[in-house]
Write an enzyme that holds these catalytic residues in place. Structure first.
Site, PDB file in Angstrom:
ATOM      1  N   CYS A 109       0.828  -1.204   0.000  1.00  0.00           N
ATOM      2  CA  CYS A 109       0.000   0.000   0.000  1.00  0.00           C
ATOM      3  C   CYS A 109       0.859   1.249   0.000  1.00  0.00           C
ATOM      4  CB  CYS A 109      -0.997   0.023   1.142  1.00  0.00           C
ATOM      5  SG  CYS A 109      -2.380   1.078   0.687  1.00  0.00           S
ATOM      6  N   ARG A 113      -5.839   5.374   0.167  1.00  0.00           N
ATOM      7  CA  ARG A 113      -5.544   4.150  -0.586  1.00  0.00           C
ATOM      8  C   ARG A 113      -6.094   2.906   0.089  1.00  0.00           C
ATOM      9  NH1 ARG A 113      -0.641   4.792  -3.858  1.00  0.00           N
ATOM     10  NH2 ARG A 113      -0.008   2.691  -3.276  1.00  0.00           N
ATOM     11  N   TRP A 171      -1.619  -3.132   3.010  1.00  0.00           N
ATOM     12  CA  TRP A 171      -2.815  -3.807   2.502  1.00  0.00           C
ATOM     13  C   TRP A 171      -2.391  -5.264   2.356  1.00  0.00           C
ATOM     14  CZ3 TRP A 171      -7.824  -2.436   0.970  1.00  0.00           C
ATOM     15  CH2 TRP A 171      -8.492  -3.317   0.115  1.00  0.00           C
ATOM     16  N   ASN A 214       6.162  -2.675  -0.937  1.00  0.00           N
ATOM     17  CA  ASN A 214       4.918  -2.849  -1.676  1.00  0.00           C
ATOM     18  C   ASN A 214       5.175  -3.841  -2.793  1.00  0.00           C
ATOM     19  OD1 ASN A 214       3.551  -1.000  -0.129  1.00  0.00           O
ATOM     20  ND2 ASN A 214       3.682   0.653  -1.623  1.00  0.00           N
ATOM     21  N   GLY A 215       4.212  -4.722  -3.046  1.00  0.00           N
ATOM     22  CA  GLY A 215       4.382  -5.675  -4.130  1.00  0.00           C
ATOM     23  C   GLY A 215       4.388  -7.103  -3.622  1.00  0.00           C
ATOM     24  N   GLU A 236     -21.542  -6.436 -18.243  1.00  0.00           N
ATOM     25  CA  GLU A 236     -20.724  -5.574 -17.383  1.00  0.00           C
ATOM     26  C   GLU A 236     -20.592  -4.184 -17.974  1.00  0.00           C
ATOM     27  OE1 GLU A 236     -18.334  -4.134 -14.277  1.00  0.00           O
ATOM     28  OE2 GLU A 236     -19.887  -5.679 -14.453  1.00  0.00           O
ATOM     29  N   LYS A 280     -21.834  -0.747 -16.018  1.00  0.00           N
ATOM     30  CA  LYS A 280     -20.969   0.408 -15.770  1.00  0.00           C
ATOM     31  C   LYS A 280     -21.614   1.689 -16.275  1.00  0.00           C
ATOM     32  CE  LYS A 280     -18.239  -0.955 -13.240  1.00  0.00           C
ATOM     33  NZ  LYS A 280     -19.120  -1.968 -12.957  1.00  0.00           N
ATOM     34  N   GLU A 328     -24.579   2.710 -14.033  1.00  0.00           N
ATOM     35  CA  GLU A 328     -24.140   3.072 -12.682  1.00  0.00           C
ATOM     36  C   GLU A 328     -23.693   4.523 -12.591  1.00  0.00           C
ATOM     37  OE1 GLU A 328     -22.188  -0.615 -10.219  1.00  0.00           O
ATOM     38  OE2 GLU A 328     -21.108   0.047 -11.998  1.00  0.00           O
ATOM     39  N   HIS A 336     -36.516 -11.285 -30.520  1.00  0.00           N
ATOM     40  CA  HIS A 336     -37.555 -11.850 -29.659  1.00  0.00           C
ATOM     41  C   HIS A 336     -38.098 -10.812 -28.683  1.00  0.00           C
ATOM     42  CE1 HIS A 336     -36.936 -15.880 -31.185  1.00  0.00           C
ATOM     43  NE2 HIS A 336     -35.633 -15.711 -31.048  1.00  0.00           N
ATOM     44  N   LYS A 396     -20.070   1.395  -1.999  1.00  0.00           N
ATOM     45  CA  LYS A 396     -18.957   0.573  -2.461  1.00  0.00           C
ATOM     46  C   LYS A 396     -19.094  -0.872  -1.996  1.00  0.00           C
ATOM     47  CE  LYS A 396     -15.061  -0.287  -4.453  1.00  0.00           C
ATOM     48  NZ  LYS A 396     -15.084  -0.411  -5.919  1.00  0.00           N
TER      49      LYS A 396
END
Length: 606
Positions: A2, A27, A73, A99-100, A478, A482, A485, A501, A601
Site C-alpha cells: 500500500c 488508498r 494492505w 509494496n508488491g 458488465e 458500468k 451506474e 424476440h 462501495k
C-alpha cells in the site's frame, strides 16, 4: 502492499513520516508502522488498524532524523501486528518496507532458515531484510546489489541500516517517487504524501535503485551503473494528487488495470504452469469435483458468468451460477462431489457471505475469489484466491473486476489440468497469451482519447443497448452495468440472438447499440443481428479484434479494435473499452463519477 514514506534530514523524522503516511490513507490499509534510526538502535513500532491507533500505542517517540514508514494492505499473512511493516533482520539493524509481491519468498525463506535466520512474520517482505543481513559487509548499497538478482516478482522497497545515514529505494513494477528538498529528501509510493514538503520529484522507473541522503540523491540501474536524475515539477493540489493527477479515482483505477492484472498473475504462472498453492488442501476434493456452484452480486456476478463459461468449456464441469440474493432463498438439490465458488471485491458482501455459509452448512466446501485478505469471506471460505487489485476507491468497480477475471482464468486452467483435459502445450499457449494481456490492456488504455470522441456522440442519448454472444454477451452485461451506474443513461444488455424476440421493438434512430464481436466462431451470427439494428436506423458501435479491422471497419458508425489475442481472453482486453466508454459518457453528463447516486462501495446489508 500500500503506502511507503521515508525521510532523511535535519527535522524530526517521526512527525514527517506520520503526517505523510496519513496523506496516503485514501488508498486503504489494514495496519501501519514506522522505523526510526536513533542513537540507541532502530526503533520499530507497528500496529494493526488505523494510523491513529499506532500513534496512541507509541508512548515515547525517540529523537530521529531518518526513518521509513508504511501502511499495509495485506497480501501475505493476515492483518495483525507482527505482519505489519517495517520488518527487520535478526540483528534488528536493518529495516525494510515493501509494496508488491516477492514471488519466490518461500524458497528464499527456506534457504535462510537453514542458515539460522529466525522469522517473526508470515510475510514475503521479511526475507528481504534477512537477505540484506546475509550479504551485509559494512555497506548496505553493496548488499542490495547482491540480493536484487535473487528477488523475483514486483517490489518497491524502502531500506534503512542503523550504521548508515541513507535510505535506499528500489522500484520494480511497483511505484516510488523521491521528493527533493533543501538539505532534506523524501521517499514515497505516491506524490500526495509529500506535496506539503516539496513540488520537485524524481519519479523512479522500473529497474532503478536510489541512494537517498540528506544532501543529495544518487540513482543506479540494477547493475550498479549511474543514472542521471530526471526532475519533475508538480503543480497539483493535494486533492488532485490523491488521484494521481486524474480528475476522478475511477479513471485512475481504470488506468491501473494492466498492472493490477499483472500483479494477480505474478507467482501463479511458473514454468508455463498454473500454481495455486492456496488450493493444495482441497486438491483431492477438486480432482473429484463434478459440479461447481458459483454465486456473487453485481460486477462480481458478471465475472462469475465468465468463470462458469470457462469451467464448462475448459474443465468439462457442470456449473450452476446464480445471483447471491436469489441463491440464498432457492431450493438446492446438492450433488455429490461439488464445491462452491463465491466472488466478492470487499469480502463483506452480505448476500454472498450468507450464500457461502449456506453451502458450508450443507457440507459443500467453498472457494472464494476476494480482494481483501482478512475479510469475512476470506476468513470463512475453505480456501481463498486473492486478487491483487489493491484498494479501489471509486464505487463503480473496474480493476477489481478485471483481476477477478484473471483469477478465474487461472482457476479454470488449473481445473482443466487437474481433470486431464489440458496438455502441456495447450496450457503453455493459453498462459503465454494470458501473460501478454497486461501489455495489450495498456495499448487500449493509451487510446482513451478515441473512446472519449465516441462518447461525444452518445452522452445525450437516453437509451443504449449492448449485444453479444457467449463471452461477448457476458462482457456486454458488465459494460451496460458500468454505463447505467455512473452516467444514469438507461442501458440494457441482450444476447444478440434475442434481439428479434422482443428488444428490437425498442431500437430507433435515437438508440445506439454496442455490438461486441470478439467470439469469432459465431461472429457472422452477431453481424446478422447488427444488420437488424441498422435496418431500424440504429447507430452501431463495434468492438472487435484488430485482425478483423478490414472486415468490420464499415459495419457500424463507430468501431474500436483491440490488440489480437485468443477469443477466450476477449473479456479481459475488451472491458477497458467499455469502462472508458461509461466513464466519458458520465463526465460529459456531469455526474458524480466516483460516488454515483444511491450506490455504496461495499453492500453489507441484504
Amino acid at each position: 502492499m500500500c503506502g511507503i514514506v521515508g525521510y532523511v534530514g535535519p527535522k524530526d523524522a517521526y512527525d514527517i513520516l506520520i503526517e505523510s503516511l496519513k496523506k496516503l490513507e485514501y488508498r486503504g490499509y489494514d495496519s501501519s508502522g514506522v522505523a526510526l534510526k536513533t542513537n540507541d538502535g532502530i526503533f520499530i513500532a507497528k500496529k494493526k488498524g488505523r494510523i491513529s491507533e499506532l500513534e496512541s500505542d507509541i508512548m515515547d517517540v525517540p529523537t530521529s532524523h531518518l526513518g521509513i514508514a508504511h501502511t499495509r494492505w495485506a497480501t501475505h499473512g493476515a492483518p495483525k501486528d507482527e505482519n505489519a511493516h517495517p520488518h527487520t533482520d535478526c540483528t534488528g539493524t536493518i529495516a525494510v518496507v515493501h509494496n508488491g509481491i516477492i514471488e519466490n519468498y518461500r524458497e528464499l525463506k527456506a534457504s535462510l532458515a537453514q542458515k539460522g535466520h529466525k522469522f517473526t512474520s508470515e510475510t514475503d517482505t521479511e526475507v528481504v531484510a534477512h537477505l540484506l543481513e546475509e550479504y551485509y559487509q559494512g555497506d548496505i548499497l553493496s548488499a542490495l546489489f547482491k540480493i536484487l538478482p535473487l528477488l523475483k516478482g514486483a517490489f518497491a522497497l524502502g531500506i534503512i541500516s542503523l550504521k548508515e545515514e541513507r535510505i535506499l529505494a528500489v522500484r520494480q513494477d511497483s511505484p516510488l517517487v523521491i521528493g527533493l528538498g533543501s538539505g532534506e529528501n523524501f521517499l514515497a509510493s505516491d506524490i500526495p504524501a509529500l506535496l506539503s514538503h516539496t513540488k520537485e520529484f524524481v519519479i523512479m522507473e522500473n529497474g532503478q535503485v536510489a541512494d537517498i541522503r540528506a544532501d543529495h540523491v544518487d540513482m543506479y540501474d540494477f547493475d550498479g551503473d549511474d543514472i542521471p536524475l530526471k526532475i519533475t515539477h508538480v503543480d497539483w493540489d493535494e486533492a488532485q494528487a490523491e488521484k494521481g493527477g486524474y480528475d476522478h479515482f475511477m479513471i485512475k483505477e481504470i488506468m491501473e488495470q494492466d498492472q493490477a492484472i499483472k500483479n494477480t498473475l505474478l507467482g501463479r504462472v511458473i514454468d508455463n504452469h498454473v500454481i495455486l498453492e492456496e488450493l493444495t488442501p482441497l486438491q483431492e476434493k477438486l480432482q473429484k469435483t463434478e459440479r461447481i456452484y458459483i454465486t456473487a452480486c453485481g460486477t462480481a456476478y458478471h465475472a462469475g458468468m465468465v468463470g462458469a463459461y470457462l469451467l464448462r468449456h475448459m474443465a468439462g464441469l457442470d456449473v450452476e451460477i446464480e445471483v447471491a440474493s436469489e441463491f440464498r432463498y432457492a431450493k438446492h438439490h446438492w450433488h455429490d462431489n461439488s464445491i462452491g465458488l463465491v466472488i466478492s471485491q470487499s469480502g463483506e458482501t452480505a448476500d454472498t457471505l450468507q450464500a457461502l455459509r449456506l453451502m458450508q452448512a450443507d457440507g459443500i466446501p467453498v472457494i472464494s475469489v476476494v480482494n481483501v485478505l482478512g475479510s469475512s469471506v476470506y476468513r470463512e471460505a475453505d480456501a481463498s484466491l486473492l486478487t491483487q487489485a489493491g484498494p479501489e476507491i471509486a464505487v463503480a468497480s473496474t480493476k477489481a473486476y478485471s483481476t477477478q477475471l484473471a483469477v478465474l482464468y487461472l482457476f479454470a486452467i488449473y481445473m482443466a489440468r487437474l481433470k486431464g483435459l489440458l496438455d502441456n502445450e495447450a496450457e503453455k499457449h493459453i498462459l503465454q497469451e494470458l501473460w501478454n494481456v497486461p501489455e495489450k490492456v495498456r495499448v487500449v488504455l493509451n487510446q482513451a482519447h478515441t473512446i472519449r470522441e465516441i462518447a461525444q456522440d452518445t452522452y445525450k442519448t437516453n437509451d443504449i443497448f449492448f449485444i453479444g454472444r457467449q463471452l461477448d454477451y457476458m462482457l456486454a452485461l458488465e459494460g451496460s452495468l458500468k454505463l447505467k451506474e455512473i452516467s444514469y443513461i438507461h442501458s440494457e444488455a441482450f444476447p444478440a440472438g434475442e434481439l428479434k424476440h422482443g428488444p428490437l421493438a425498442l431500437v430507433t434512430s435515437d438508440t445506439p447499440t454496442i455490438a461486441i464481436l470478439m467470439q469469432e466462431d459465431i461472429m457472422e451470427k452477431t453481424i446478422s443481428n447488427v444488420s437488424e439494428v441498422k435496418a431500424r436506423q440504429g447507430d452501431v458501435f463495434v468492438l472487435a479484434f484488430e485482425r478483423n479491422k478490414k472486415a468490420l471497419h464499415d459495419i457500424g458508425r463507430w468501431a474500436f479494435f483491440v490488440p489480437d489475442t485468443l477469443p477466450l481472453l476477449g473479456p479481459l482486453v475488451g472491458i477497458p473499452v467499455l469502462q472508458l466508454f461509461a466513464y466519458y459518457n458520465a463526465v460529459l453528463r456531469g455526474t458524480d463519477v466516483d460516488k454515483p447516486r444511491n450506490l455504496a462501495k461495499s453492500v453489507t446489508v441484504e
